[in-house]
Design an enzyme around this catalytic site. Structure first.
Site, PDB file in Angstrom:
ATOM      1  N   ALA A  22       0.842  -1.204   0.000  1.00 39.08           N
ATOM      2  CA  ALA A  22       0.000   0.000   0.000  1.00 39.08           C
ATOM      3  C   ALA A  22       0.877   1.255   0.000  1.00 39.08           C
ATOM      4  O   ALA A  22       0.594   2.223  -0.705  1.00 39.08           O
ATOM      5  CB  ALA A  22      -0.919  -0.005   1.223  1.00 39.08           C
ATOM      6  N   TRP A  78      10.430 -10.088   8.218  1.00 34.97           N
ATOM      7  CA  TRP A  78      10.482  -9.750   9.641  1.00 34.97           C
ATOM      8  C   TRP A  78      10.590 -11.017  10.495  1.00 34.97           C
ATOM      9  O   TRP A  78      11.030 -10.970  11.634  1.00 34.97           O
ATOM     10  CB  TRP A  78       9.218  -8.990  10.061  1.00 34.97           C
ATOM     11  CG  TRP A  78       9.129  -7.575   9.549  1.00 34.97           C
ATOM     12  CD1 TRP A  78       8.600  -7.178   8.345  1.00 34.97           C
ATOM     13  CD2 TRP A  78       9.565  -6.377  10.219  1.00 34.97           C
ATOM     14  NE1 TRP A  78       8.695  -5.801   8.231  1.00 34.97           N
ATOM     15  CE2 TRP A  78       9.264  -5.290   9.372  1.00 34.97           C
ATOM     16  CE3 TRP A  78      10.152  -6.116  11.446  1.00 34.97           C
ATOM     17  CZ2 TRP A  78       9.547  -3.968   9.713  1.00 34.97           C
ATOM     18  CZ3 TRP A  78      10.432  -4.799  11.790  1.00 34.97           C
ATOM     19  CH2 TRP A  78      10.139  -3.739  10.928  1.00 34.97           C
ATOM     20  N   ASN A 108       5.351 -12.639  -1.565  1.00 36.01           N
ATOM     21  CA  ASN A 108       4.109 -13.428  -1.531  1.00 36.01           C
ATOM     22  C   ASN A 108       4.094 -14.483  -2.638  1.00 36.01           C
ATOM     23  O   ASN A 108       5.037 -14.613  -3.409  1.00 36.01           O
ATOM     24  CB  ASN A 108       2.878 -12.522  -1.550  1.00 36.01           C
ATOM     25  CG  ASN A 108       2.677 -11.821  -2.868  1.00 36.01           C
ATOM     26  OD1 ASN A 108       3.249 -12.204  -3.886  1.00 36.01           O
ATOM     27  ND2 ASN A 108       1.879 -10.769  -2.865  1.00 36.01           N
ATOM     28  N   LEU A 110       2.152 -14.624  -5.219  1.00 35.79           N
ATOM     29  CA  LEU A 110       1.833 -14.028  -6.525  1.00 35.79           C
ATOM     30  C   LEU A 110       0.409 -14.241  -7.037  1.00 35.79           C
ATOM     31  O   LEU A 110       0.087 -13.808  -8.148  1.00 35.79           O
ATOM     32  CB  LEU A 110       2.829 -14.512  -7.598  1.00 35.79           C
ATOM     33  CG  LEU A 110       4.299 -14.344  -7.289  1.00 35.79           C
ATOM     34  CD1 LEU A 110       5.047 -15.651  -7.423  1.00 35.79           C
ATOM     35  CD2 LEU A 110       4.943 -13.298  -8.182  1.00 35.79           C
ATOM     36  N   HIS A 551      -2.671 -13.949   5.081  1.00 41.87           N
ATOM     37  CA  HIS A 551      -3.561 -12.872   4.648  1.00 41.87           C
ATOM     38  C   HIS A 551      -4.237 -12.202   5.846  1.00 41.87           C
ATOM     39  O   HIS A 551      -5.454 -11.984   5.825  1.00 41.87           O
ATOM     40  CB  HIS A 551      -4.649 -13.410   3.706  1.00 41.87           C
ATOM     41  CG  HIS A 551      -4.133 -14.088   2.475  1.00 41.87           C
ATOM     42  ND1 HIS A 551      -4.859 -15.029   1.770  1.00 41.87           N
ATOM     43  CD2 HIS A 551      -2.961 -13.962   1.803  1.00 41.87           C
ATOM     44  CE1 HIS A 551      -4.164 -15.456   0.731  1.00 41.87           C
ATOM     45  NE2 HIS A 551      -3.000 -14.832   0.735  1.00 41.87           N
ATOM     46  N   ALA A 584      -3.731  -3.485   4.621  1.00 39.11           N
ATOM     47  CA  ALA A 584      -4.684  -4.579   4.831  1.00 39.11           C
ATOM     48  C   ALA A 584      -5.323  -4.542   6.223  1.00 39.11           C
ATOM     49  O   ALA A 584      -6.347  -5.192   6.455  1.00 39.11           O
ATOM     50  CB  ALA A 584      -3.985  -5.920   4.614  1.00 39.11           C
TER      51      ALA A 584
HETATM   52  C1  LIG Z   1       4.336 -15.366   2.480  1.00 43.80           C
HETATM   53  C2  LIG Z   1       3.159 -14.606   1.948  1.00 43.80           C
HETATM   54  C3  LIG Z   1       2.436 -15.117   0.866  1.00 43.80           C
HETATM   55  C4  LIG Z   1       1.341 -14.406   0.362  1.00 43.80           C
HETATM   56  N1  LIG Z   1       0.740 -14.836  -0.788  1.00 43.80           N
HETATM   57  C5  LIG Z   1      -0.186 -14.043  -1.399  1.00 43.80           C
HETATM   58  C6  LIG Z   1      -0.675 -14.360  -2.695  1.00 43.80           C
HETATM   59  O1  LIG Z   1      -0.259 -15.316  -3.338  1.00 43.80           O
HETATM   60  N2  LIG Z   1      -1.617 -13.545  -3.233  1.00 43.80           N
HETATM   61  C7  LIG Z   1      -2.110 -12.453  -2.559  1.00 43.80           C
HETATM   62  O2  LIG Z   1      -3.004 -11.791  -3.086  1.00 43.80           O
HETATM   63  N3  LIG Z   1      -1.643 -12.125  -1.342  1.00 43.80           N
HETATM   64  C8  LIG Z   1      -0.664 -12.868  -0.766  1.00 43.80           C
HETATM   65  N4  LIG Z   1      -0.129 -12.497   0.438  1.00 43.80           N
HETATM   66  C9  LIG Z   1      -0.695 -11.317   1.125  1.00 43.80           C
HETATM   67  C10 LIG Z   1      -0.281  -9.970   0.546  1.00 43.80           C
HETATM   68  O3  LIG Z   1       1.009 -10.027  -0.017  1.00 43.80           O
HETATM   69  C11 LIG Z   1      -0.322  -8.945   1.694  1.00 43.80           C
HETATM   70  O4  LIG Z   1      -1.602  -8.974   2.270  1.00 43.80           O
HETATM   71  C12 LIG Z   1      -0.064  -7.529   1.209  1.00 43.80           C
HETATM   72  O5  LIG Z   1       1.131  -7.474   0.484  1.00 43.80           O
HETATM   73  C13 LIG Z   1      -0.003  -6.611   2.440  1.00 43.80           C
HETATM   74  O6  LIG Z   1       0.216  -5.284   2.034  1.00 43.80           O
HETATM   75  P1  LIG Z   1       0.340  -4.147   3.132  1.00 43.80           P
HETATM   76  O7  LIG Z   1       0.582  -2.891   2.401  1.00 43.80           O
HETATM   77  O8  LIG Z   1      -0.819  -4.231   4.046  1.00 43.80           O
HETATM   78  O9  LIG Z   1       1.620  -4.538   4.014  1.00 43.80           O
HETATM   79  P2  LIG Z   1       3.120  -4.854   3.549  1.00 43.80           P
HETATM   80  O10 LIG Z   1       3.199  -5.019   2.079  1.00 43.80           O
HETATM   81  O11 LIG Z   1       3.614  -5.954   4.401  1.00 43.80           O
HETATM   82  O12 LIG Z   1       3.911  -3.497   3.873  1.00 43.80           O
HETATM   83  C14 LIG Z   1       4.252  -3.059   5.157  1.00 43.80           C
HETATM   84  C15 LIG Z   1       5.592  -2.339   5.047  1.00 43.80           C
HETATM   85  O13 LIG Z   1       5.796  -1.594   6.230  1.00 43.80           O
HETATM   86  C16 LIG Z   1       7.129  -1.754   6.668  1.00 43.80           C
HETATM   87  N5  LIG Z   1       7.127  -1.523   8.110  1.00 43.80           N
HETATM   88  C17 LIG Z   1       6.381  -2.154   9.034  1.00 43.80           C
HETATM   89  N6  LIG Z   1       6.589  -1.620  10.253  1.00 43.80           N
HETATM   90  C18 LIG Z   1       7.484  -0.627  10.094  1.00 43.80           C
HETATM   91  C19 LIG Z   1       8.077   0.284  10.980  1.00 43.80           C
HETATM   92  N7  LIG Z   1       7.775   0.332  12.280  1.00 43.80           N
HETATM   93  N8  LIG Z   1       8.993   1.160  10.476  1.00 43.80           N
HETATM   94  C20 LIG Z   1       9.318   1.161   9.160  1.00 43.80           C
HETATM   95  N9  LIG Z   1       8.753   0.316   8.265  1.00 43.80           N
HETATM   96  C21 LIG Z   1       7.845  -0.562   8.730  1.00 43.80           C
HETATM   97  C22 LIG Z   1       7.503  -3.155   6.241  1.00 43.80           C
HETATM   98  O14 LIG Z   1       8.901  -3.316   6.152  1.00 43.80           O
HETATM   99  C23 LIG Z   1       6.774  -3.282   4.909  1.00 43.80           C
HETATM  100  O15 LIG Z   1       7.591  -2.869   3.834  1.00 43.80           O
HETATM  101  C24 LIG Z   1       0.946 -13.186   0.982  1.00 43.80           C
HETATM  102  C25 LIG Z   1       1.665 -12.673   2.065  1.00 43.80           C
HETATM  103  C26 LIG Z   1       2.792 -13.359   2.533  1.00 43.80           C
HETATM  104  C27 LIG Z   1       3.579 -12.766   3.675  1.00 43.80           C
END
Ligand SMILES: Cc1cc2nc3c(=O)[nH]c(=O)nc-3n(C[C@H](O)[C@H](O)[C@H](O)COP(=O)(O)OP(=O)(O)OC[C@H]3O[C@@H](n4cnc5c(N)ncnc54)[C@H](O)[C@@H]3O)c2cc1C
Length: 617
Positions: A22, A78, A108, A110, A551, A584
């Site tokens: 995001a 992490w 993830n 993909l 997720h 998320a």
């Molecule tokens: C192993 C795995 C497999 C998955 N497979 C799929 C899939 O096949 N298809 C699908 O649709 N979804 C999949 N997902 C889920 C999807 O990838 C995540 O739900 C989505 O990417 C989350 O996005 P986000 O922006 O909420 O958080 P994230 O993309 O996790 O971003 C959070 C960011 O904040 C940073 N951060 C956190 N705390 C701090 C802090 N205190 N200071 C500085 N930086 C910080 C982190 O380093 C990270 O870069 C998977 C997830 C994982 C982990």
């Protein structure tokens, strides 16, 4: 070069906490205006093009070391884990999370999918707003993606439907396509689906809840290069990195949001800076416009709690002054459950295990990927579907009645919060309707996901994603140390029904494997072994094997204030003037699909909201 000092001396209009899925979407869209935008992430940019991130399938095999992975690798993950799960005999569940620019989209699996129309319409009900439903999200699903139509159908005579084509975007930043490499088992699995009475559909992504896609599902892979398309290359490419008004600080952990003291007792407290730590030194950067928290479901509640926003009891126990009383912060954690089963395939059946068991195949596929971006290393999409509980039950002759009665009794006997009551009404409605998928079976032409793999043996893995759990977990700090991991308690199995439903779906996986023509290719039941037969055996297996498909959502929930929501329908934290949470963690209820596409769409939509609200141009 951006340093902690140079970042601290910049005056920002907007600071984004977390450059993940995001966060980088927001950074891209908001820095296309004249606003000065800062991003802070604990991870780094993968400038080296490390195959561990870029190669879609089993990158360890690609670099000649099958044990190498990004999971548990501190350069990218992490490496969180849950607290011991009381309903799973105290098991600890690993919780991987991306710690790299691009966040979890960099690590993830993909899969690129949307949920059903009804599932997003439920969000609108919980926030009581026309802003959030399938129709208002559809333009943003499309805006995020650059979709390439499938060329290689599972069943040859079917073509992409006009509905499927019309529901896709073709000028977005995330490259999506359908798998072109087929293992021997793929078509056989699709045909077995049909033989079990589930018709293939051409239209999985336009809000239609039931699907066994004829083309497999889309994935976030660049069809030109065969590489992973994730938030960093997609939204933070060279042209965006060159923008003067976008400043990205890597390797810095945000410790808290700082508040303008003159606003502390007002109706809308105002953030005026963000504090962060680099190598043990604390810095802060000023912000005049907004702070956008995009640290993800596992970390956004921690950032809020460290900033004094949360349940006063939890904050005081950690020695943190209370700025805003918000008992919903860190609560309402929901996730998709994962069950994995393995089967041994007969000699000669091509699976992706050949990458580790057949040197000629490995060399051929390494060359194909390196030279043409094609072949087994681009494998990401799978034969999968979305089935109702009734669909599973009919297929295995299970009587769902007693299980559903048990769920109702459980619901009746609990003292439910207003939010949970509203959520469970929506979930029950979907469950009883029999036309919303509750679990997703998925076939992966490789093995070893569970159990001990015998050398020179090839497997297929059948997994089940259970999509709509009733149990609710939580994530909280237990220390004021920003470097300490939060306590993650998904509370799996708090509702017995969740494990029973997962059991019904997992039993169905074996039925699937035992249906022609795939049954002809399978030689042995591996995990669970053939002596797991009774419901009790299966219940025990589920308890010992259930995990997360990663997720998690809902820990900074978007819902009405009356229901105990933390953010409003413009994703602003209630009681603040200028802090939004966009990731998320704001999802109000589960959707029956992997969630990355929804995360991108929410961030795309939020970008437009912020541009409008702040009058940016
Ligand atoms: C192993 C795995 C497999 C998955 N497979 C799929 C899939 O096949 N298809 C699908 O649709 N979804 C999949 N997902 C889920 C999807 O990838 C995540 O739900 C989505 O990417 C989350 O996005 P986000 O922006 O909420 O958080 P994230 O993309 O996790 O971003 C959070 C960011 O904040 C940073 N951060 C956190 N705390 C701090 C802090 N205190 N200071 C500085 N930086 C910080 C982190 O380093 C990270 O870069 C998977 C997830 C994982 C982990």
């Amino acid at each position: 070069k951006v340093t902690p000092e140079s970042f601290a001396s910049t005056n920002f209009d907007i600071i984004i906490v977390g450059g993940g899925t995001a966060g980088l979407t927001l950074a891209n869209r908001l820095s296309a205006t004249s606003a000065k935008v800062g991003v802070i992430d604990a991870g780094h940019y993968n400038t080296s093009g490390d195959p561990l991130l870029d190669v879609p399938f089993n990158p360890g095999a690609f670099i000649g070391d099958p044990t190498q992975t990004f999971i548990g690798n501190p350069a990218y993950d992490w490496g969180f884990a849950s607290v011991p799960q009381s309903n799973l005999d105290g098991r600890v569940i690993p919780y991987p999370r991306g710690k790299v620019l691009g966040g979890s989209s960099a690590i993830n699996n993909l899969a690129w999918q949307r949920g059903a129309e009804k599932e997003y319409d439920n969000w609108g009900t919980l926030i009581n707003s026309d802003e959030w439903n399938f129709n208002t999200l559809l333009p943003y699903f499309k805006k995020a993606e650059n979709w390439t139509a499938p060329t290689n159908m599972l069943i040859d005579n079917l073509q992409p439907s006009p509905e499927l084509v019309a529901a896709q975007g073709t000028s977005g930043h995330v490259q999506t396509r359908y798998n072109t490499f087929r293992a021997d088992v793929d078509v056989a699995f699709a045909e077995a689906f049909e033989n079990l009475g589930f018709p293939l559909t051409p239209d999985p992504d336009s809000g239609n809840p039931m699907f066994i896609p004829q083309a497999g599902i889309a994935d976030s892979v660049d069809i030109q290069t065969g590489k992973r398309s994730y938030a960093a290359p997609a939204y933070y490419g060279p042209d965006v990195r060159a923008r003067d008004n976008l400043v990205v600080l890597e390797g810095a952990v945000v410790s808290r949001i700082l508040w303008d003291p003159t606003t502390l007792n007002s109706d809308a407290v105002k953030a005026n800076a963000v504090e962060y730590i680099v190598d043990g030194t604390t810095f802060s950067a000023n912000v005049t416009g907004e702070v956008l928290v995009s640290a993800g479901t596992l970390k956004s509640p921690q950032v809020l709690e460290l900033s004094g926003v949360g349940n006063p009891d939890i904050l005081k126990a950690a020695g943190i002054d209370v700025t805003l009383n918000h008992t919903g912060v860190g609560e309402n954690m929901m996730d998709h459950l994962l069950l994995v089963t393995d089967f041994v395939v007969k000699d000669g059946v091509l699976t992706l295990d050949w990458l580790t068991t057949n040197e000629t195949f490995l060399a051929e596929q390494q060359a194909l990927f390196a030279n043409e971006g094609q072949g087994a290393f681009t494998y990401a999409s799978r034969v999968t579907g979305s089935l109702t509980m009734q669909g599973f039950a009919n297929s295995t002759a299970e009587d769902l009645g007693p299980l559903l009665d048990g769920l109702q009794n459980d619901l009746d006997s609990r003292n439910l919060t207003a939010l949970h009551s509203a959520q469970y009404d929506l979930l029950k409605n979907m469950l009883d309707s029999g036309n919303i998928g509750f679990a997703t079976p998925i076939a992966l032409p490789r093995g070893g996901a569970t159990g001990v793999v015998e050398p020179n043996t090839n497997y297929v893995t059948l997994a089940l994603f259970y999509m709509h759990e009733f149990s609710r977990g939580n994530i909280h700090i237990n220390s004021s140390d920003p470097n300490a991991a939060p306590l993650i308690d998904p509370n799996f199995g708090d509702f017995k029904w969740d494990l029973q439903a997962a059991r019904v779906g997992t039993q169905w996986l074996r039925k699937w494997a035992q249906t022609e023509p795939i049954s002809d290719m399978i030689s042995e039941l591996h995990v669970p072994p053939a002596n797991v037969t009774s419901d009790e055996d299966w219940d025990a297996f589920v308890k010992s094997a259930v995990g997360t498909i990663s997720h998690p959502i809902g820990t900074v929930i978007m819902a009405t204030r009356e229901l105990g929501g933390v953010v409003d329908d413009r994703l602003k934290v209630y009681g603040t003037d200028n802090v939004r949470v966009i990731d998320a963690s704001v999802f109000p209820l589960t959707v029956g699909a992997p969630i990355q596409q929804s995360v991108y769409a929410v961030a795309e939509k939020a970008s437009d909201m912020i541009i409008a609200d702040l009058n940016l141009s």
